[in-house]
Design a protein around this motif. Structure first.
Motif, PDB file in Angstrom:
ATOM      1  N   PRO A   1      13.122   0.488  -5.139  1.00  0.00           N
ATOM      2  CA  PRO A   1      12.259  -0.362  -5.968  1.00  0.00           C
ATOM      3  C   PRO A   1      10.960   0.371  -6.290  1.00  0.00           C
ATOM      4  CG  PRO A   1      12.394  -1.205  -3.709  1.00  0.00           C
ATOM      5  CD  PRO A   1      13.284  -0.003  -3.783  1.00  0.00           C
ATOM      6  N   LYS A   2      10.293  -0.127  -7.328  1.00  0.00           N
ATOM      7  CA  LYS A   2       9.063   0.557  -7.749  1.00  0.00           C
ATOM      8  C   LYS A   2       7.987   0.451  -6.678  1.00  0.00           C
ATOM      9  CE  LYS A   2       9.848  -0.044 -12.705  1.00  0.00           C
ATOM     10  NZ  LYS A   2      11.118  -0.798 -12.551  1.00  0.00           N
ATOM     11  N   ARG A   3       7.976  -0.672  -6.002  1.00  0.00           N
ATOM     12  CA  ARG A   3       6.997  -0.812  -4.921  1.00  0.00           C
ATOM     13  C   ARG A   3       7.733  -1.399  -3.726  1.00  0.00           C
ATOM     14  NH1 ARG A   3       5.905  -6.077  -3.931  1.00  0.00           N
ATOM     15  NH2 ARG A   3       6.495  -7.556  -5.561  1.00  0.00           N
ATOM     16  N   LYS A   4       7.124  -1.256  -2.564  1.00  0.00           N
ATOM     17  CA  LYS A   4       7.759  -1.833  -1.376  1.00  0.00           C
ATOM     18  C   LYS A   4       7.701  -3.351  -1.453  1.00  0.00           C
ATOM     19  CE  LYS A   4       7.128   1.868   1.971  1.00  0.00           C
ATOM     20  NZ  LYS A   4       6.702   2.204   3.335  1.00  0.00           N
ATOM     21  N   LEU A   5       8.802  -3.989  -1.128  1.00  0.00           N
ATOM     22  CA  LEU A   5       8.809  -5.447  -1.094  1.00  0.00           C
ATOM     23  C   LEU A   5       8.105  -5.920   0.171  1.00  0.00           C
ATOM     24  CD1 LEU A   5      12.436  -6.271  -2.257  1.00  0.00           C
ATOM     25  CD2 LEU A   5      10.321  -6.385  -3.583  1.00  0.00           C
ATOM     26  N   LYS A   6       7.375  -7.027   0.038  1.00  0.00           N
ATOM     27  CA  LYS A   6       6.687  -7.593   1.205  1.00  0.00           C
ATOM     28  C   LYS A   6       7.578  -8.608   1.892  1.00  0.00           C
ATOM     29  CE  LYS A   6       1.785  -7.136   0.387  1.00  0.00           C
ATOM     30  NZ  LYS A   6       0.544  -7.779   0.077  1.00  0.00           N
ATOM     31  N   VAL A   7       7.802  -8.405   3.164  1.00  0.00           N
ATOM     32  CA  VAL A   7       8.669  -9.301   3.931  1.00  0.00           C
ATOM     33  C   VAL A   7       7.852  -9.966   5.040  1.00  0.00           C
ATOM     34  CG1 VAL A   7      10.700  -9.465   5.417  1.00  0.00           C
ATOM     35  CG2 VAL A   7      10.686  -7.852   3.508  1.00  0.00           C
ATOM     36  N   ALA A   8       7.901 -11.303   5.076  1.00  0.00           N
ATOM     37  CA  ALA A   8       7.264 -12.049   6.168  1.00  0.00           C
ATOM     38  C   ALA A   8       8.371 -12.689   7.000  1.00  0.00           C
ATOM     39  CB  ALA A   8       6.336 -13.125   5.606  1.00  0.00           C
ATOM     40  N   THR A   9       8.166 -12.738   8.314  1.00  0.00           N
ATOM     41  CA  THR A   9       9.165 -13.397   9.168  1.00  0.00           C
ATOM     42  C   THR A   9       8.445 -14.266  10.191  1.00  0.00           C
ATOM     43  OG1 THR A   9       9.342 -11.897  11.082  1.00  0.00           O
ATOM     44  CG2 THR A   9      10.487 -11.220   9.084  1.00  0.00           C
ATOM     45  N   THR A  10       9.128 -15.303  10.639  1.00  0.00           N
ATOM     46  CA  THR A  10       8.570 -16.115  11.726  1.00  0.00           C
ATOM     47  C   THR A  10       9.706 -16.785  12.483  1.00  0.00           C
ATOM     48  OG1 THR A  10       6.916 -17.776  12.326  1.00  0.00           O
ATOM     49  CG2 THR A  10       8.305 -18.297  10.443  1.00  0.00           C
ATOM     50  N   SER A  11       9.387 -17.212  13.699  1.00  0.00           N
ATOM     51  CA  SER A  11      10.329 -18.005  14.483  1.00  0.00           C
ATOM     52  C   SER A  11       9.687 -19.354  14.728  1.00  0.00           C
ATOM     53  CB  SER A  11      10.621 -17.302  15.811  1.00  0.00           C
ATOM     54  OG  SER A  11      11.395 -18.149  16.638  1.00  0.00           O
ATOM     55  N   LEU A  12      10.348 -20.431  14.303  1.00  0.00           N
ATOM     56  CA  LEU A  12       9.834 -21.780  14.564  1.00  0.00           C
ATOM     57  C   LEU A  12      10.465 -22.270  15.864  1.00  0.00           C
ATOM     58  CD1 LEU A  12       9.880 -23.101  10.872  1.00  0.00           C
ATOM     59  CD2 LEU A  12       8.003 -22.003  12.099  1.00  0.00           C
ATOM     60  N   ALA A  13      11.263 -23.341  15.836  1.00  0.00           N
ATOM     61  CA  ALA A  13      11.885 -23.800  17.086  1.00  0.00           C
ATOM     62  C   ALA A  13      13.182 -23.036  17.315  1.00  0.00           C
ATOM     63  CB  ALA A  13      12.143 -25.300  17.027  1.00  0.00           C
ATOM     64  N   GLY A  14      13.031 -21.738  17.566  1.00  0.00           N
ATOM     65  CA  GLY A  14      14.180 -20.882  17.833  1.00  0.00           C
ATOM     66  C   GLY A  14      13.973 -20.178  19.159  1.00  0.00           C
TER      67      GLY A  14
ATOM     68  N   ASP B   1       4.806  -8.148   6.399  1.00  0.00           N
ATOM     69  CA  ASP B   1       3.565  -8.910   6.304  1.00  0.00           C
ATOM     70  C   ASP B   1       3.471  -9.745   7.589  1.00  0.00           C
ATOM     71  OD1 ASP B   1       1.445  -9.502   4.141  1.00  0.00           O
ATOM     72  OD2 ASP B   1       1.995 -11.499   4.825  1.00  0.00           O
ATOM     73  N   ARG B   2       3.154 -11.036   7.473  1.00  0.00           N
ATOM     74  CA  ARG B   2       3.114 -11.863   8.690  1.00  0.00           C
ATOM     75  C   ARG B   2       4.466 -11.803   9.397  1.00  0.00           C
ATOM     76  NH1 ARG B   2       1.628 -18.260   9.795  1.00  0.00           N
ATOM     77  NH2 ARG B   2       2.571 -18.281  11.863  1.00  0.00           N
ATOM     78  N   SER B   3       4.431 -11.489  10.686  1.00  0.00           N
ATOM     79  CA  SER B   3       5.663 -11.393  11.470  1.00  0.00           C
ATOM     80  C   SER B   3       5.274 -11.291  12.934  1.00  0.00           C
ATOM     81  CB  SER B   3       6.441 -10.139  11.062  1.00  0.00           C
ATOM     82  OG  SER B   3       7.469  -9.873  12.000  1.00  0.00           O
ATOM     83  N   PRO B   4       6.161 -11.719  13.831  1.00  0.00           N
ATOM     84  CA  PRO B   4       5.851 -11.529  15.255  1.00  0.00           C
ATOM     85  C   PRO B   4       5.700 -10.057  15.641  1.00  0.00           C
ATOM     86  CG  PRO B   4       7.704 -13.047  14.973  1.00  0.00           C
ATOM     87  CD  PRO B   4       7.418 -12.455  13.626  1.00  0.00           C
ATOM     88  N   ILE B   5       6.223  -9.137  14.808  1.00  0.00           N
ATOM     89  CA  ILE B   5       6.095  -7.726  15.205  1.00  0.00           C
ATOM     90  C   ILE B   5       4.848  -7.069  14.623  1.00  0.00           C
ATOM     91  CG2 ILE B   5       8.587  -7.440  15.542  1.00  0.00           C
ATOM     92  CD1 ILE B   5       8.582  -5.743  12.945  1.00  0.00           C
ATOM     93  N   THR B   6       4.070  -7.804  13.805  1.00  0.00           N
ATOM     94  CA  THR B   6       2.790  -7.282  13.322  1.00  0.00           C
ATOM     95  C   THR B   6       1.682  -8.213  13.825  1.00  0.00           C
ATOM     96  OG1 THR B   6       2.603  -8.634  11.324  1.00  0.00           O
ATOM     97  CG2 THR B   6       3.924  -6.619  11.150  1.00  0.00           C
ATOM     98  N   ASP B   7       0.431  -7.821  13.570  1.00  0.00           N
ATOM     99  CA  ASP B   7      -0.680  -8.700  13.955  1.00  0.00           C
ATOM    100  C   ASP B   7      -1.268  -9.411  12.745  1.00  0.00           C
ATOM    101  OD1 ASP B   7      -0.262  -7.983  16.512  1.00  0.00           O
ATOM    102  OD2 ASP B   7      -2.010  -6.678  16.718  1.00  0.00           O
ATOM    103  N   ILE B   8      -0.487  -9.486  11.653  1.00  0.00           N
ATOM    104  CA  ILE B   8      -0.941 -10.240  10.480  1.00  0.00           C
ATOM    105  C   ILE B   8      -0.607 -11.707  10.743  1.00  0.00           C
ATOM    106  CG2 ILE B   8      -0.681 -10.547   7.984  1.00  0.00           C
ATOM    107  CD1 ILE B   8       0.263  -7.539   7.949  1.00  0.00           C
ATOM    108  N   LYS B   9      -1.639 -12.538  10.836  1.00  0.00           N
ATOM    109  CA  LYS B   9      -1.431 -13.902  11.340  1.00  0.00           C
ATOM    110  C   LYS B   9      -1.057 -14.897  10.251  1.00  0.00           C
ATOM    111  CE  LYS B   9      -3.090 -12.629  15.493  1.00  0.00           C
ATOM    112  NZ  LYS B   9      -2.301 -12.503  16.701  1.00  0.00           N
ATOM    113  N   HIS B  10      -1.317 -14.551   8.980  1.00  0.00           N
ATOM    114  CA  HIS B  10      -0.954 -15.469   7.889  1.00  0.00           C
ATOM    115  C   HIS B  10      -0.334 -14.695   6.736  1.00  0.00           C
ATOM    116  CE1 HIS B  10      -2.611 -19.037   9.716  1.00  0.00           C
ATOM    117  NE2 HIS B  10      -3.638 -18.307  10.100  1.00  0.00           N
ATOM    118  N   CYS B  11       0.529 -15.397   5.970  1.00  0.00           N
ATOM    119  CA  CYS B  11       1.219 -14.747   4.857  1.00  0.00           C
ATOM    120  C   CYS B  11       0.240 -14.321   3.761  1.00  0.00           C
ATOM    121  CB  CYS B  11       2.209 -15.721   4.215  1.00  0.00           C
ATOM    122  SG  CYS B  11       3.605 -16.123   5.246  1.00  0.00           S
ATOM    123  N   SER B  12       0.434 -13.117   3.241  1.00  0.00           N
ATOM    124  CA  SER B  12      -0.261 -12.751   2.007  1.00  0.00           C
ATOM    125  C   SER B  12       0.325 -13.593   0.881  1.00  0.00           C
ATOM    126  CB  SER B  12      -0.038 -11.271   1.688  1.00  0.00           C
ATOM    127  OG  SER B  12      -0.434 -10.488   2.783  1.00  0.00           O
TER     128      SER B  12
END
Lengths: 495, 183
Positions: free
Chosen positions: B6-19, B44-55
């Motif tokens: 892709p022309k630019r990297k896609l931004k992926v956010a992940t989270t775990s709710l009641a899992g 982006d926001r994910s348990p494996i990064t320290d970004i706490k909210h989605c861009s």
């Protein structure tokens, strides 16, 4: 406890860290400060509640080892095996064939390897390699892969190997089905054994390198590593009958903060009277303590730092040499700096890799005798050393084979008070009097990460353990205390 | 990977709710392929990064776990608002999964079984910092619109890899025999 409860919370500024990241599960930290940035209150809250123990009731007992795995995706094997050990007692009085025990051990040590690798490389290494207040954009495994590709690759492949051991022994990498009440449902084929043996020497070598990495970091900055998030406390773990480190089976030993033995070779069948679970209004996770010592003095640590300093010996040569060096570094007294957890964890990972090799070379793991039979009982307790510490499973099953009672104390719950003490220590030493920045707040999370908490596990909370609830007023003075013993009798005053 | 870059990297956010985080573990079970993946996407926001909210400009939101408390609802809305495509990953996200076993029980009874003292009032943890529980555990699609459902408890690393590479290459994701399973 110091910094647990502020006298005038309403008059203070509130800072919140949510979600706590690079840990497993859901946590939240709140910090209350005054206008001079003096810290008055710090709490690690566990904010999720799932209620496993209650909905296990009424299920057929043979479902339980598969069902309770869903407490946790990082350490499912621990729950799978602790539940199996409890169910062994119910179906045959707790006996296993040599093949079944060794297959289970292989599965468990595979999990130790993958969980410890995951925690060190994927979750904690960014803090340790780049610094606690380094750039947020870089502070993750992708950043590590860019800056130290060899380290990241080592971490990914160590974890992969541990996951493959789990897949071969249980059928699936996450939530497998290999262990059943009374034994296991498959042994290894020659092809599977050779597939794992092919890489094991590389895994041992990389595990030794990993110990080298953390040891180097520790010794390069003792002023930080020896004291950060210090939690001088009692330590508890299972040891085998010789006092050696054993992750799969043993009896309980505890040492006080100075290393003196408090109790030793205590059967875990009596966990119910040995431990009490306290409750606080601000967390779903309970606060266990050793009953005889009371809640103020009786809380303790579990997990790698406790295990490595509790045992007399590690039964594999390279890990034992590393343990001796670790103990010598601490001098006459045990180490309680939270960052010591990482060093201890990597020594355990090395022990796991060496033990996997020994098991693979043992002809019993290709045996055909998988199930043992014995007398049927109504009740079973299974305890195991999970990656994060001692894990308790307790069940009763009726004559229709349905579960009537379930009680779990998960590893992370045992560390609840210790984690809170650690974050308060860090808040007191690093935050107080400063303008709060993202980097400073990450120090709090670094302290939590040392414990490698599994906050998913910790939210099953639904015990029927002896329970003590104290009602305190705003100044922290106790105004009422209620107790419930293991039989559910309610009373007043101490247990 | 055969996907055109892709022309630019896609931004992926992940989270775990009641899992239970098992789906995130399976995500990491793509093993060394993660080193290929990070050439195409940034987390982006994910348990494996320290970004706490989605861009605000996330391309993919991958969510594990169902919805069991008020906080889960807020997070789910944050993801829907900021991600172009939302993916429900795993049994709990798709139908509530094992935690939804509590739906047949009254949540008050469950909590009372632990924290209540008969005749002495109730000592259920009730601090304002603790999010309120919902009466039932809900699958994600009952709360927001979901674009893709990736089944399994958890889906295997290979299934997640196939799904993502299809999506990144602009194909309709298909799992097919061997990768699609519900356990």
């Amino acid at each position: 406890m110091e910094l647990e409860t502020a006298k005038t919370p309403d008059a203070l500024k509130r800072i919140v860290i949510e979600p706590v990241s690079r840990v497993e599960g859901h946590g939240k930290v709140t910090i209350l400060l005054d206008d001079d940035n003096q810290v008055h209150q710090v709490r690690l809250h566990i904010v999720e509640f799932r209620g496993f123990e209650k909905f296990i009731e009424g299920r057929p007992y043979w479902e339980v080892p598969v069902l309770v795995q869903r407490l946790c995706g990082i350490c499912p094997v621990s729950h799978h095996l602790a539940a199996s050990k409890a169910m062994d007692m119910i179906v045959n009085g707790g006996i296993l064939t040599p093949t079944a025990e060794k297959i289970r051990r292989l599965m468990h040590y595979g999990q130790m390897l993958q969980s410890h690798a995951l925690h060190f490389f994927h979750l904690s290494s960014p803090d340790l390699l780049f610094g606690f207040d380094s750039d947020v954009a870089k502070r993750n495994i992708v950043g590590v892969a860019a800056a130290n590709p060899d380290v990241a690759k080592m971490g990914v492949l160590l974890r992969k190997f541990g996951q493959e051991v789990i897949r071969v022994t249980s059928g699936k990498r996450v939530h497998g089905t290999g262990s059943v009440p009374g034994g296991v449902n498959k042994s290894l084929t020659i092809e599977e054994r050779d597939y794992l043996l092919k890489d094991i020497d590389q895994m041992i070598a990389w595990s030794r390198d990993a110990v080298g990495i953390i040891k180097g970091l520790h010794k390069s900055n003792p002023a930080l590593y020896d004291v950060f998030g210090a939690v001088p406390s009692t330590m508890m773990s299972l040891v085998d009958d010789k006092g050696d480190l054993d992750f799969y089976h043993g009896a309980l030993r505890a040492r006080d903060k100075d290393g003196e033995v408090i109790f030793d070779q205590v059967s875990y069948q009596g966990y119910n009277t040995l431990l009490t679970e306290g409750v606080k209004s601000w967390s779903y996770m309970k606060f266990p303590y050793i009953t005889a010592l009371g809640d103020e003095k009786g809380w303790y640590k579990v997990g790698p730092l406790a295990r490595i300093q509790n045992c007399d010996r590690i039964p594999t040569p390279h890990a034992e040499a590393e343990r001796a060096e670790f103990v010598a570094y601490g001098g006459a007294k045990p180490m309680h700096g939270s960052l010591g957890f990482h060093w201890a964890r990597m020594i355990e990972m090395l022990c796991a890799a060496e033990t996997i090799k020994d098991l693979l070379l043992d002809s019993d793991i290709m045996g055909a005798d998988l199930m043992a039979e014995g007398p049927r009982r109504e009740e079973g307790i299974g305890v195991i050393e999970a990656p994060r510490g001692t894990l308790f499973h307790h069940y009763r099953v009726n004559e229709d084979d349905l579960v009537t009672y379930a009680n779990l104390i998960v590893s992370t719950t045992n560390n609840n008070t210790a984690m809170n003490v650690a974050v308060r220590d860090v808040a007191k030493n690093y935050l107080t009097g400063h303008e709060i920045t993202e980097g400073l707040l990450n120090h709090i999370e670094v302290a939590i990460r040392c414990f490698d908490p599994c906050l998913s596990c910790a939210t099953h909370a639904l015990g029927k353990m002896p329970l003590e609830v104290s009602l305190v007023d705003a100044s922290g003075a106790e105004i009422d205390r209620m107790t419930k013993d293991g039989e559910g009798r309610i009373g007043k005053g101490a247990l | 990977m055969n996907a055109p870059l892709p022309k630019r990297k896609l931004k992926v956010a992940t989270t775990s709710l009641a899992g239970c985080f098992g789906c995130h573990m399976s995500f990491l079970d793509i093993d060394e392929r993660i080193l290929d993946l990070v050439e195409l996407v940034e987390f982006d926001r994910s348990p494996i990064t320290d970004i706490k909210h989605c861009s605000p400009d996330c391309d993919l939101g991958i969510i594990e776990g169902g919805v069991c408390n008020a906080e889960n609802v807020h997070v789910l809305h944050e993801f829907r608002k900021n991600c172009k495509i939302l993916i429900a990953m795993g049994a709990c996200a798709i139908n509530g999964g094992l935690p939804a076993q509590r739906n047949s029980l009254d949540i008050r009874d469950i909590l009372a079984a632990v924290y209540a003292q008969p005749g002495r009032g109730v000592h259920i943890p009730n601090d304002p910092e603790i999010p309120l529980l919902l009466n039932e555990v809900h699958p994600l699609h009952e709360v927001v619109k979901i674009d893709y459902f990736l089944p399994g408890c958890p889906p295997s690393g290979d299934a997640i890899w196939k799904f993502l590479t299809d999506l990144l290459a602009g194909r309709t994701p298909t799992l097919g025999f061997g990768l699609i399973h519900y356990d």
